[in-house]
Design a protein around this motif. Sequence first.
Motif, PDB file in Angstrom:
ATOM      1  N   MET A   1       6.323   4.667  -1.844  1.00 59.51           N
ATOM      2  CA  MET A   1       6.624   3.928  -0.661  1.00 59.51           C
ATOM      3  C   MET A   1       5.598   4.129   0.436  1.00 59.51           C
ATOM      4  O   MET A   1       5.503   3.300   1.322  1.00 59.51           O
ATOM      5  CB  MET A   1       7.973   4.374  -0.128  1.00 59.51           C
ATOM      6  CG  MET A   1       9.085   3.881  -0.916  1.00 59.51           C
ATOM      7  SD  MET A   1       9.818   2.747   0.125  1.00 59.51           S
ATOM      8  CE  MET A   1      11.355   2.651  -0.149  1.00 59.51           C
ATOM      9  N   SER A   2       4.880   5.154   0.353  1.00 59.44           N
ATOM     10  CA  SER A   2       3.915   5.364   1.416  1.00 59.44           C
ATOM     11  C   SER A   2       2.818   4.303   1.377  1.00 59.44           C
ATOM     12  O   SER A   2       2.270   3.942   2.395  1.00 59.44           O
ATOM     13  CB  SER A   2       3.361   6.772   1.324  1.00 59.44           C
ATOM     14  OG  SER A   2       2.301   6.861   0.452  1.00 59.44           O
ATOM     15  N   ARG A   3       2.547   3.834   0.184  1.00 58.50           N
ATOM     16  CA  ARG A   3       1.560   2.752   0.098  1.00 58.50           C
ATOM     17  C   ARG A   3       2.130   1.479   0.707  1.00 58.50           C
ATOM     18  O   ARG A   3       1.422   0.756   1.409  1.00 58.50           O
ATOM     19  CB  ARG A   3       1.236   2.540  -1.380  1.00 58.50           C
ATOM     20  CG  ARG A   3       0.140   1.602  -1.561  1.00 58.50           C
ATOM     21  CD  ARG A   3      -0.420   1.763  -2.960  1.00 58.50           C
ATOM     22  NE  ARG A   3      -1.772   1.317  -2.845  1.00 58.50           N
ATOM     23  CZ  ARG A   3      -2.351   0.438  -3.576  1.00 58.50           C
ATOM     24  NH1 ARG A   3      -1.757  -0.006  -4.604  1.00 58.50           N
ATOM     25  NH2 ARG A   3      -3.551   0.033  -3.362  1.00 58.50           N
ATOM     26  N   LEU A   4       3.366   1.175   0.483  1.00 60.81           N
ATOM     27  CA  LEU A   4       4.027   0.007   1.063  1.00 60.81           C
ATOM     28  C   LEU A   4       4.081   0.138   2.580  1.00 60.81           C
ATOM     29  O   LEU A   4       3.846  -0.825   3.303  1.00 60.81           O
ATOM     30  CB  LEU A   4       5.439  -0.134   0.479  1.00 60.81           C
ATOM     31  CG  LEU A   4       6.230  -1.352   0.940  1.00 60.81           C
ATOM     32  CD1 LEU A   4       5.509  -2.638   0.592  1.00 60.81           C
ATOM     33  CD2 LEU A   4       7.601  -1.324   0.358  1.00 60.81           C
ATOM     34  N   THR A   5       4.346   1.303   3.062  1.00 59.16           N
ATOM     35  CA  THR A   5       4.373   1.548   4.507  1.00 59.16           C
ATOM     36  C   THR A   5       2.985   1.325   5.095  1.00 59.16           C
ATOM     37  O   THR A   5       2.832   0.747   6.171  1.00 59.16           O
ATOM     38  CB  THR A   5       4.841   2.986   4.794  1.00 59.16           C
ATOM     39  OG1 THR A   5       6.086   3.219   4.157  1.00 59.16           O
ATOM     40  CG2 THR A   5       5.005   3.210   6.266  1.00 59.16           C
ATOM     41  N   ALA A   6       1.966   1.764   4.407  1.00 61.29           N
ATOM     42  CA  ALA A   6       0.595   1.594   4.886  1.00 61.29           C
ATOM     43  C   ALA A   6       0.229   0.116   4.925  1.00 61.29           C
ATOM     44  O   ALA A   6      -0.424  -0.364   5.864  1.00 61.29           O
ATOM     45  CB  ALA A   6      -0.380   2.358   4.002  1.00 61.29           C
ATOM     46  N   ILE A   7       0.652  -0.639   3.923  1.00 61.99           N
ATOM     47  CA  ILE A   7       0.368  -2.072   3.880  1.00 61.99           C
ATOM     48  C   ILE A   7       1.098  -2.777   5.018  1.00 61.99           C
ATOM     49  O   ILE A   7       0.527  -3.617   5.713  1.00 61.99           O
ATOM     50  CB  ILE A   7       0.746  -2.680   2.510  1.00 61.99           C
ATOM     51  CG1 ILE A   7      -0.183  -2.144   1.437  1.00 61.99           C
ATOM     52  CG2 ILE A   7       0.708  -4.195   2.564  1.00 61.99           C
ATOM     53  CD1 ILE A   7       0.169  -2.571   0.045  1.00 61.99           C
ATOM     54  N   ILE A   8       2.365  -2.437   5.205  1.00 60.07           N
ATOM     55  CA  ILE A   8       3.164  -3.053   6.277  1.00 60.07           C
ATOM     56  C   ILE A   8       2.541  -2.707   7.633  1.00 60.07           C
ATOM     57  O   ILE A   8       2.414  -3.556   8.507  1.00 60.07           O
ATOM     58  CB  ILE A   8       4.634  -2.613   6.192  1.00 60.07           C
ATOM     59  CG1 ILE A   8       5.276  -3.221   4.956  1.00 60.07           C
ATOM     60  CG2 ILE A   8       5.387  -3.015   7.450  1.00 60.07           C
ATOM     61  CD1 ILE A   8       6.694  -2.782   4.702  1.00 60.07           C
ATOM     62  N   THR A   9       2.124  -1.479   7.794  1.00 60.04           N
ATOM     63  CA  THR A   9       1.499  -1.055   9.038  1.00 60.04           C
ATOM     64  C   THR A   9       0.199  -1.832   9.254  1.00 60.04           C
ATOM     65  O   THR A   9      -0.093  -2.309  10.364  1.00 60.04           O
ATOM     66  CB  THR A   9       1.213   0.458   9.006  1.00 60.04           C
ATOM     67  OG1 THR A   9       2.438   1.162   8.757  1.00 60.04           O
ATOM     68  CG2 THR A   9       0.634   0.917  10.331  1.00 60.04           C
ATOM     69  N   ALA A  10      -0.574  -1.997   8.214  1.00 60.10           N
ATOM     70  CA  ALA A  10      -1.830  -2.736   8.314  1.00 60.10           C
ATOM     71  C   ALA A  10      -1.561  -4.197   8.663  1.00 60.10           C
ATOM     72  O   ALA A  10      -2.263  -4.798   9.486  1.00 60.10           O
ATOM     73  CB  ALA A  10      -2.628  -2.633   7.015  1.00 60.10           C
ATOM     74  N   VAL A  11      -0.558  -4.782   8.056  1.00 56.91           N
ATOM     75  CA  VAL A  11      -0.205  -6.169   8.332  1.00 56.91           C
ATOM     76  C   VAL A  11       0.269  -6.308   9.781  1.00 56.91           C
ATOM     77  O   VAL A  11      -0.103  -7.242  10.493  1.00 56.91           O
ATOM     78  CB  VAL A  11       0.859  -6.679   7.331  1.00 56.91           C
ATOM     79  CG1 VAL A  11       1.448  -8.005   7.775  1.00 56.91           C
ATOM     80  CG2 VAL A  11       0.273  -6.794   5.953  1.00 56.91           C
ATOM     81  N   VAL A  12       1.090  -5.368  10.239  1.00 51.17           N
ATOM     82  CA  VAL A  12       1.599  -5.410  11.612  1.00 51.17           C
ATOM     83  C   VAL A  12       0.424  -5.262  12.599  1.00 51.17           C
ATOM     84  O   VAL A  12       0.339  -5.996  13.585  1.00 51.17           O
ATOM     85  CB  VAL A  12       2.669  -4.316  11.824  1.00 51.17           C
ATOM     86  CG1 VAL A  12       3.003  -4.156  13.309  1.00 51.17           C
ATOM     87  CG2 VAL A  12       3.928  -4.645  11.049  1.00 51.17           C
ATOM     88  N   ILE A  13      -0.471  -4.320  12.301  1.00 45.45           N
ATOM     89  CA  ILE A  13      -1.634  -4.137  13.168  1.00 45.45           C
ATOM     90  C   ILE A  13      -2.489  -5.402  13.164  1.00 45.45           C
ATOM     91  O   ILE A  13      -2.958  -5.859  14.216  1.00 45.45           O
ATOM     92  CB  ILE A  13      -2.450  -2.896  12.734  1.00 45.45           C
ATOM     93  CG1 ILE A  13      -1.662  -1.632  13.057  1.00 45.45           C
ATOM     94  CG2 ILE A  13      -3.813  -2.866  13.418  1.00 45.45           C
ATOM     95  CD1 ILE A  13      -2.293  -0.362  12.536  1.00 45.45           C
ATOM     96  N   CYS A  14      -2.684  -6.006  12.022  1.00 45.72           N
ATOM     97  CA  CYS A  14      -3.455  -7.247  11.909  1.00 45.72           C
ATOM     98  C   CYS A  14      -2.787  -8.366  12.713  1.00 45.72           C
ATOM     99  O   CYS A  14      -3.462  -9.132  13.409  1.00 45.72           O
ATOM    100  CB  CYS A  14      -3.592  -7.627  10.440  1.00 45.72           C
ATOM    101  SG  CYS A  14      -4.633  -9.078  10.194  1.00 45.72           S
ATOM    102  N   LEU A  15      -1.476  -8.479  12.617  1.00 42.49           N
ATOM    103  CA  LEU A  15      -0.739  -9.489  13.387  1.00 42.49           C
ATOM    104  C   LEU A  15      -0.872  -9.245  14.886  1.00 42.49           C
ATOM    105  O   LEU A  15      -1.056 -10.194  15.663  1.00 42.49           O
ATOM    106  CB  LEU A  15       0.740  -9.488  12.983  1.00 42.49           C
ATOM    107  CG  LEU A  15       1.077 -10.184  11.667  1.00 42.49           C
ATOM    108  CD1 LEU A  15       2.540  -9.969  11.320  1.00 42.49           C
ATOM    109  CD2 LEU A  15       0.765 -11.664  11.761  1.00 42.49           C
ATOM    110  N   ILE A  16      -0.781  -7.980  15.295  1.00 43.25           N
ATOM    111  CA  ILE A  16      -0.908  -7.653  16.718  1.00 43.25           C
ATOM    112  C   ILE A  16      -2.307  -8.014  17.218  1.00 43.25           C
ATOM    113  O   ILE A  16      -2.463  -8.614  18.286  1.00 43.25           O
ATOM    114  CB  ILE A  16      -0.586  -6.165  16.955  1.00 43.25           C
ATOM    115  CG1 ILE A  16       0.917  -5.922  16.740  1.00 43.25           C
ATOM    116  CG2 ILE A  16      -1.004  -5.740  18.361  1.00 43.25           C
ATOM    117  CD1 ILE A  16       1.327  -4.467  16.771  1.00 43.25           C
ATOM    118  N   VAL A  17      -3.338  -7.679  16.409  1.00 47.08           N
ATOM    119  CA  VAL A  17      -4.717  -8.002  16.788  1.00 47.08           C
ATOM    120  C   VAL A  17      -4.895  -9.523  16.867  1.00 47.08           C
ATOM    121  O   VAL A  17      -5.484 -10.055  17.807  1.00 47.08           O
ATOM    122  CB  VAL A  17      -5.721  -7.357  15.805  1.00 47.08           C
ATOM    123  CG1 VAL A  17      -7.123  -7.919  16.006  1.00 47.08           C
ATOM    124  CG2 VAL A  17      -5.715  -5.851  15.954  1.00 47.08           C
TER     125      VAL A  17
END
Length: 129
Positions: A1-17
Amino acid sequence: MSRLTAIITAVVICLIVCLGWLAMHYHKVAGDQQARADTAEQQVNAAESVTSNVLTTMSIFNTISEANKNAKEQIALDASGASADIKVAVANDDCALRPVPDGAVKRLQQYADSLRQGAGGSAPSKPDS
């Protein structure tokens, strides 16, 4: 799950940017449009001012023209009245029947021309007779 969390975090950061970039972009576009609107408003105000000045100038010109027309009509009335008064005054005078000497005619024309020039008008050219 840590990989899924990292992907979600990356997607959220990308959306925020991306949202931040879009916000800055549209803020800049809105500022440009506001500047265009301000410029257009200044141009409209300048055009209204020029139009107002032209209308005022035309109104003044028309007033002056009307005053000149009325003055010319009054001068013509005064001249015709003076002419009629002179005819009545000299009707029975034997002097009125005598011809006027050429020198006197020329001098009277010069005097009339000087009166016209003194009033600001240009005297029409008269032939020397």
